[in-house]
Enzyme design. Structure first.
Site, PDB file in Angstrom:
ATOM      1  CG  ASN A 111      39.898  -0.788  30.967  1.00 16.89           C
ATOM      2  OD1 ASN A 111      39.360  -0.703  32.063  1.00 16.89           O
ATOM      3  ND2 ASN A 111      40.469   0.237  30.370  1.00 16.89           N
ATOM      4  CE  LYS A 119      37.763   0.063  27.295  1.00 15.29           C
ATOM      5  NZ  LYS A 119      38.192  -0.459  25.985  1.00 15.29           N
ATOM      6  CG  ASP A 171      39.102   1.251  20.536  1.00 18.88           C
ATOM      7  OD1 ASP A 171      39.929   0.574  21.181  1.00 18.88           O
ATOM      8  OD2 ASP A 171      39.427   2.306  19.952  1.00 18.88           O
ATOM      9  CG  PHE A 214      38.350   4.099  33.484  1.00 20.56           C
ATOM     10  CD1 PHE A 214      39.490   3.808  32.743  1.00 20.56           C
ATOM     11  CD2 PHE A 214      37.111   3.894  32.900  1.00 20.56           C
ATOM     12  CE1 PHE A 214      39.393   3.341  31.440  1.00 20.56           C
ATOM     13  CE2 PHE A 214      37.002   3.431  31.597  1.00 20.56           C
ATOM     14  CZ  PHE A 214      38.140   3.164  30.868  1.00 20.56           C
ATOM     15  N   GLY A 215      41.367   5.988  33.756  1.00 20.25           N
ATOM     16  CA  GLY A 215      41.911   6.822  32.680  1.00 20.25           C
ATOM     17  C   GLY A 215      41.909   8.308  32.960  1.00 20.25           C
ATOM     18  CG  ASP A 225      36.743   8.504  34.779  1.00 22.24           C
ATOM     19  OD1 ASP A 225      36.410   8.892  33.648  1.00 22.24           O
ATOM     20  OD2 ASP A 225      36.311   7.460  35.295  1.00 22.24           O
ATOM     21  CG  HIS A 242      32.097   7.556  26.984  1.00 22.55           C
ATOM     22  ND1 HIS A 242      32.129   7.919  28.315  1.00 22.55           N
ATOM     23  CD2 HIS A 242      33.239   6.837  26.781  1.00 22.55           C
ATOM     24  CE1 HIS A 242      33.248   7.479  28.863  1.00 22.55           C
ATOM     25  NE2 HIS A 242      33.932   6.816  27.961  1.00 22.55           N
TER      26      HIS A 242
HETATM   27  P1  ITT Z   1      40.778  -3.030  26.062  1.00 21.31           P
HETATM   28  O1  ITT Z   1      41.305  -2.694  24.680  1.00 21.31           O
HETATM   29  O2  ITT Z   1      41.336  -4.299  26.599  1.00 21.31           O
HETATM   30  O3  ITT Z   1      39.277  -2.980  26.123  1.00 21.31           O
HETATM   31  P2  ITT Z   1      42.022  -0.486  26.788  1.00 21.31           P
HETATM   32  O4  ITT Z   1      42.144   0.278  28.063  1.00 21.31           O
HETATM   33  O5  ITT Z   1      43.279  -0.732  25.990  1.00 21.31           O
HETATM   34  O6  ITT Z   1      41.276  -1.883  27.092  1.00 21.31           O
HETATM   35  P3  ITT Z   1      41.052   1.247  24.708  1.00 21.31           P
HETATM   36  O7  ITT Z   1      42.118   0.912  23.756  1.00 21.31           O
HETATM   37  O8  ITT Z   1      39.628   1.351  24.214  1.00 21.31           O
HETATM   38  O9  ITT Z   1      40.951   0.217  25.904  1.00 21.31           O
HETATM   39  O10 ITT Z   1      41.473   2.613  25.406  1.00 21.31           O
HETATM   40  C1  ITT Z   1      40.565   3.344  26.112  1.00 21.31           C
HETATM   41  C2  ITT Z   1      41.288   4.446  26.853  1.00 21.31           C
HETATM   42  O11 ITT Z   1      40.545   5.665  26.725  1.00 21.31           O
HETATM   43  C3  ITT Z   1      41.333   4.151  28.346  1.00 21.31           C
HETATM   44  O12 ITT Z   1      42.454   3.359  28.702  1.00 21.31           O
HETATM   45  C4  ITT Z   1      41.340   5.546  28.935  1.00 21.31           C
HETATM   46  O13 ITT Z   1      42.624   6.088  28.895  1.00 21.31           O
HETATM   47  C5  ITT Z   1      40.436   6.315  27.969  1.00 21.31           C
HETATM   48  N1  ITT Z   1      39.019   6.209  28.394  1.00 21.31           N
HETATM   49  C6  ITT Z   1      37.991   5.631  27.718  1.00 21.31           C
HETATM   50  N2  ITT Z   1      36.847   5.688  28.414  1.00 21.31           N
HETATM   51  C7  ITT Z   1      37.149   6.304  29.570  1.00 21.31           C
HETATM   52  C8  ITT Z   1      36.406   6.618  30.711  1.00 21.31           C
HETATM   53  O14 ITT Z   1      35.132   6.281  30.843  1.00 21.31           O
HETATM   54  N3  ITT Z   1      37.031   7.245  31.711  1.00 21.31           N
HETATM   55  C9  ITT Z   1      38.330   7.578  31.610  1.00 21.31           C
HETATM   56  N4  ITT Z   1      39.117   7.302  30.583  1.00 21.31           N
HETATM   57  C10 ITT Z   1      38.537   6.654  29.552  1.00 21.31           C
END
Ligand code: ITT
Length: 197
Positions: A10, A13, A75, A155-156, A158, A183
């Site tokens: 990601n 992140k 995660d 991101f996500g 946000d 967080h």
């Molecule tokens: P990796 O496993 O490769 O690290 P991923 O995106 O699959 O990447 P996660 O399984 O931990 O990671 O999913 C995290 C999800 O939660 C992310 O894709 C967003 O949808 C949401 N999320 C987490 N932190 C966030 C943030 O700071 N801002 C917005 N959305 C967030």
């Protein structure tokens, strides 16, 4: 110098952690992290756990077993009160096609007006130093879900998350500002302080 791989695909992140370390470079000059791209690590990383902790552990353990290199993984997800903590560990794959904007639309449509809009971002880092030493660090950010999507890049979730004591969504503030309350950085600070001890 303490060197670790950040086991994530990601880019958001990665960018947030990079900016945080850069902003504190005098304090954390003994800490360096590398991305998976730097060693062309393209394996798909398992994420079949039932909790944030389990998933964070699975990612770090998978990478460590393959490479024997010290690493950390993360995660995270969004927990919405009126949806009994959903989407939680399924945050990145909430809608059928795992698309960001569809995840957001599904979430908003599942939230009926007049119900609580309280929500929380949760994050756990897993630090794998060697075969025997594995540590976890957690952080959370409370807030609420906005009625509308703030049509800014982000991101996500946000674009629909308004942190407590704020009037704007996370996608409307800079990464450096987000890093002051997020967080992710709350959890990462614990990790980096532990490593620097
Ligand atoms: P990796 O496993 O490769 O690290 P991923 O995106 O699959 O990447 P996660 O399984 O931990 O990671 O999913 C995290 C999800 O939660 C992310 O894709 C967003 O949808 C949401 N999320 C987490 N932190 C966030 C943030 O700071 N801002 C917005 N959305 C967030």
């Amino acid at each position: 110098m303490k060197k670790f791989f950040f086991v994530t695909k990601n880019i958001f992140k990665e960018q947030e952690i990079k900016k945080f370390i850069l902003s504190k470079k005098n304090q954390y000059k003994n800490f360096r992290f590398f991305s998976l791209k730097e060693i062309n690590f393209t394996d798909s990383i398992p994420e079949y756990g039932n909790s944030f902790i389990e998933n964070a552990f699975l990612k770090a353990e998978f990478f460590f077993k393959k490479t024997n290199l010290p690493c950390f993984s993360e995660d995270s997800g969004l927990k919405v009160e009126c949806l009994n903590g959903e989407p939680g560990i399924y945050s990145s794959r909430y809608s059928t096609n795992n698309n960001n904007i569809d995840n957001i639309k599904k979430l908003l449509s599942n939230m009926v007006k007049n119900r609580s809009r309280k929500a929380e971002f949760f994050c756990v880092f897993c630090l794998k130093i060697n075969k025997k030493e594995t540590y976890f660090f957690e952080g959370k950010l409370s807030g609420k879900i906005s009625e509308k999507i703030s049509f800014k890049k982000g991101f996500g979730y946000d674009p629909i998350f308004i942190p407590e004591n704020h009037n704007h969504t996370l996608s409307e503030i800079s990464i450096n500002k987000k890093n002051q309350i997020s967080h992710r950085i709350k959890a990462f600070k614990k990790l980096i302080q532990f490593v620097n001890k």
